[in-house]
Design an enzyme around this catalytic site. Sequence first.
Site, PDB file in Angstrom:
ATOM      1  CG  HIS A   1      -8.622   0.160  -2.950  1.00 20.12           C
ATOM      2  ND1 HIS A   1      -9.390  -0.807  -2.327  1.00 20.12           N
ATOM      3  CD2 HIS A   1      -9.475   1.181  -3.252  1.00 20.12           C
ATOM      4  CE1 HIS A   1     -10.647  -0.399  -2.267  1.00 20.12           C
ATOM      5  NE2 HIS A   1     -10.726   0.807  -2.813  1.00 20.12           N
TER       6      HIS A   1
ATOM      7  CE1 TYR B   1      -4.153  -1.894   1.229  1.00 13.89           C
ATOM      8  CE2 TYR B   1      -2.412  -3.346   2.030  1.00 13.89           C
ATOM      9  CZ  TYR B   1      -3.734  -3.122   1.706  1.00 13.89           C
ATOM     10  OH  TYR B   1      -4.650  -4.136   1.858  1.00 13.89           O
TER      11      TYR B   1
ATOM     12  CE  LYS C   1      -4.817  -6.482  -4.144  1.00 17.27           C
ATOM     13  NZ  LYS C   1      -5.523  -5.238  -3.877  1.00 17.27           N
TER      14      LYS C   1
END
Length: 250
Positions: free
Chosen positions: A156, A148, A189
């Site tokens: 997020h 993070y 991600k």
Amino acid sequence: MAPRWKWKGAEAKALAEPISKSVSELQLSLAETESSGTLSSCNVLLAVEPEQAELLDRCCFGRLVLSAEKIKKWIQLSFEEAFFLHYNLKCIKISLQGRCLENEVDTWLYMKSKRPNFPMFFKAYSHLRSKNWVLRSGLQYGVDFVAYRHHPSLVHSEYSVLVQSGDSDRLRVWSDIHCAVRLSGSVAKTLLTLYVNGNFKGEDVNLLVCLENFTVEEQTISRWSPELSREDQSTNSKQHVPNVSNLNTL
């Protein structure tokens, strides 16, 4: 991939309260009270004041253990988190069965005896944590860590992190790479691999060798999107299959 802030004003709050500032406050507070963590299996239990528990949460170290005790708060730390506080920040002591371990080497050897891959994972953890990235377990995403930019309550996670050594069997074939990239992409991600270079199988993997002589190579791997290369798209767009690059933002 740009940061995905969780609510309006989260970015401004993160800029006003950087992780580095909170870590400095935590370091000073724990050092002043000579806080000590207790080794328990593959974790470390740390008893702290309520204010320190709040600081640990702001810095994203450990998880609160529910307890009926009101004076002290109990925090469960991973080996990586505990040793980072113990060795890098020098703000906690470590004890085993009521005996305070006198130096970092004793703690290191104990953790390595419980988890032979601890040297590799600590090197990777400290590499990112020293750059003020917040790391949490990535087990639910099939990776080692998730990274993070700031506290998880504000943003997020941006990266799913895989830790590898030179003789690792992970991502050896294209199907493994595509699976890992697709899984990371499905949860918004970017896949980040950390190659820790060094010999982890020898008995001489001591503290100084790991922290001073081993190196970490960062690479991000992203998925090529064919729709971005259709004829109606600009010819200036450059896509690669797959896209593997060094992580310049870290």
